[in-house]
Structures are given as structure tokens and as C-alpha cells.
Design an enzyme around this catalytic site. Sequence first.
Site, PDB file in Angstrom:
ATOM      1  N   ASN A   1       0.863  -1.181   0.000  1.00 47.69           N
ATOM      2  CA  ASN A   1       0.000   0.000   0.000  1.00 47.69           C
ATOM      3  C   ASN A   1       0.900   1.231   0.000  1.00 47.69           C
ATOM      4  OD1 ASN A   1      -1.889   2.008   0.412  1.00 47.69           O
ATOM      5  ND2 ASN A   1      -2.326   1.439   2.528  1.00 47.69           N
ATOM      6  N   TRP A   2       0.997   1.891  -1.149  1.00 47.23           N
ATOM      7  CA  TRP A   2       1.905   3.034  -1.280  1.00 47.23           C
ATOM      8  C   TRP A   2       1.355   4.295  -0.620  1.00 47.23           C
ATOM      9  CZ3 TRP A   2       4.013   2.968  -7.018  1.00 47.23           C
ATOM     10  CH2 TRP A   2       4.648   1.740  -7.254  1.00 47.23           C
ATOM     11  N   LYS A   3       0.063   4.272  -0.269  1.00 46.03           N
ATOM     12  CA  LYS A   3      -0.574   5.448   0.334  1.00 46.03           C
ATOM     13  C   LYS A   3      -0.371   6.670  -0.582  1.00 46.03           C
ATOM     14  CE  LYS A   3      -0.174   3.265   4.803  1.00 46.03           C
ATOM     15  NZ  LYS A   3       0.015   3.398   6.256  1.00 46.03           N
TER      16      LYS A   3
ATOM     17  N   HIS B   1      -9.425   1.071   5.162  1.00 43.13           N
ATOM     18  CA  HIS B   1      -8.154   1.220   5.870  1.00 43.13           C
ATOM     19  C   HIS B   1      -8.346   2.155   7.061  1.00 43.13           C
ATOM     20  CE1 HIS B   1      -3.979   2.334   6.688  1.00 43.13           C
ATOM     21  NE2 HIS B   1      -3.636   1.230   6.051  1.00 43.13           N
TER      22      HIS B   1
ATOM     23  N   GLU C   1      -5.138  -4.976  10.810  1.00 40.86           N
ATOM     24  CA  GLU C   1      -4.118  -3.963  11.055  1.00 40.86           C
ATOM     25  C   GLU C   1      -4.379  -3.291  12.402  1.00 40.86           C
ATOM     26  OE1 GLU C   1      -2.228  -2.176   7.206  1.00 40.86           O
ATOM     27  OE2 GLU C   1      -4.236  -1.384   7.450  1.00 40.86           O
TER      28      GLU C   1
ATOM     29  N   GLY D   1       2.789   2.234  10.943  1.00 43.81           N
ATOM     30  CA  GLY D   1       3.742   3.321  10.776  1.00 43.81           C
ATOM     31  C   GLY D   1       4.449   3.749  12.040  1.00 43.81           C
TER      32      GLY D   1
ATOM     33  N   SER E   1       3.514  -2.182  10.444  1.00 43.19           N
ATOM     34  CA  SER E   1       4.973  -2.192  10.587  1.00 43.19           C
ATOM     35  C   SER E   1       5.583  -3.543  10.225  1.00 43.19           C
ATOM     36  CB  SER E   1       5.386  -1.770  11.999  1.00 43.19           C
ATOM     37  OG  SER E   1       5.014  -0.419  12.249  1.00 43.19           O
TER      38      SER E   1
ATOM     39  N   GLY F   1       2.934  -1.183   4.341  1.00 45.34           N
ATOM     40  CA  GLY F   1       2.950   0.246   4.063  1.00 45.34           C
ATOM     41  C   GLY F   1       4.332   0.729   3.696  1.00 45.34           C
ATOM     42  N   GLY F   2       5.025   1.357   4.658  1.00 45.40           N
ATOM     43  CA  GLY F   2       6.305   2.002   4.382  1.00 45.40           C
ATOM     44  C   GLY F   2       7.330   1.118   3.722  1.00 45.40           C
TER      45      GLY F   2
END
Length: 250
Positions: free
Chosen positions: A9-11, A95, A167, A173, A213, A234-235
Site C-alpha cells: 500500500n503506497w498510500k 483502511h 491492522e 507506521g 509495521s 505500508g512504508g
Amino acid sequence: MRRPLLAGNWKMHYGVSEGVALVEALSADLTDLTDRDVLVCPPFTLLGSLAPLLDGTAVALGAQNMHYEAKGAYTGEIAPQMLKELGCSYVILGHSERRQYFGETDALINRKAHAALANGLKPIVCVGEVKAERDSGQAESVVVGQLRGSLAGLSAEQLRGVVIAYEPVWAIGTGDTATPADAQAMHARIRAELAALSDQATADAVIIQYGGSVKPDNVDELMAQPDIDGALVGGASLKAADFIRIVRFK
């Protein structure tokens, strides 16, 4: 046997040049996968540019959100069929950032889930508790409530086309991760609730991802748990080397 699904998920990150470079690196490396599926969910603005680059590769394309209507006066929104036409096969729904910043409710997510399935998209329905809910012992009841609301009215056949992403909001994050044992316990509870909503065979077929994370140094232990069937990343999905290592969990 459930096939693990590793989704990035690049957000709200990356323009065209950065996005192209990332998917080219991923598709060049991930050519030998036979027992797992890979997905990237870039911003809407990149879907048209990345779809032709991913066509015929092992990396599928998904979106981060959608509207439940097919068309209409919904300024700023994207319809399910628009995503299909761009080559998307998945869409993330509910989300925690959508719930937190845009007030999305289980009822709204439910409408979107029905619309996604009706248009041939696989919804990744996100559930998860905030830290105060976990600390007060309410995590399971919160997640079960989100599941029931978000999946209301779906048949067993439809549920088999849904992916669930657990999640814990406090882990997204932050660098904090649920322990593998805690994550497994919640995944098992989610699967039990899916069985209650349909039947055990359906519950056993549904992919349940963990998100929060996920990194190269913790993915192996998470993926070793019997009810964790993948990750919503995510990140770490923004760096090719990190995401490739996650996809190639052992």
C-alpha cells in the site's frame, strides 16, 4: 491451501517516475513465484501508467479506495468499473486511515465491498483496534464488530472473494508490531467469526493478511503463524529491496 498475498500500500507517495522505477524493479526480480501472490496499490494517479508495465508480470495492480456507485455526481470519487478498466484486480477498503481521517463507517465499507464484488474486484477489507481498545481488553470485540458490519449481507460464495487485513492501528507506521502470537490469536478469532458468518470451509478459504509495521526483519516469524496468510505492507513497500525481501519470506 491458501496462497499468501503480499500487498504493498503506497498510500500518498510517489509520482510517475518513482512509481515506474519501483514496479520495474519488482517485476524484474519477482519472476519465479509459484506459491504466493504479489500486489501493489499505488495512488490513483499512477494506475494508468503502471498497468501496462505490470501486464503479464507476477505483480498485480490494486487501488486504495473506491466509491460504491457506478457513476454520478460524486466529485473526487472513482467508480469500481473505472478501476477495472485500468487493470486493477484488488481494492483496499476501510483502511484505518480512511476510517480515522475521512469518517468511513462499517456501513459505508459494506456498500463498497458489495460494489467491488459486483464489478469483479477483490476487496481487501481492513479491520483493527486502536491502542486504547487493546489496552482495555476490547480488541476482539471491536474487530468482530467491524467484520460483521463490513461484511453484512455477503454470501459464503462472495466471502471467498474477500481478503481480510488485520491492522492494529497502534502498529501502523509506528515501528511497533503485534507479537506473532498476538497477531495469530486475532487472526484465529477473525477466522472463527468468518465461520460463524458463513461456514468453516469458507472461513478456511479466506486470506487474512497482517498489517502494521511489517518489515524484512519480522516477516518470517509473522508468516510462520498458521492463520496469517500474507501482509498488507505500508512504508516497507516503497523500497524495492525491502518489499522483495518481504515477498520472499521464508
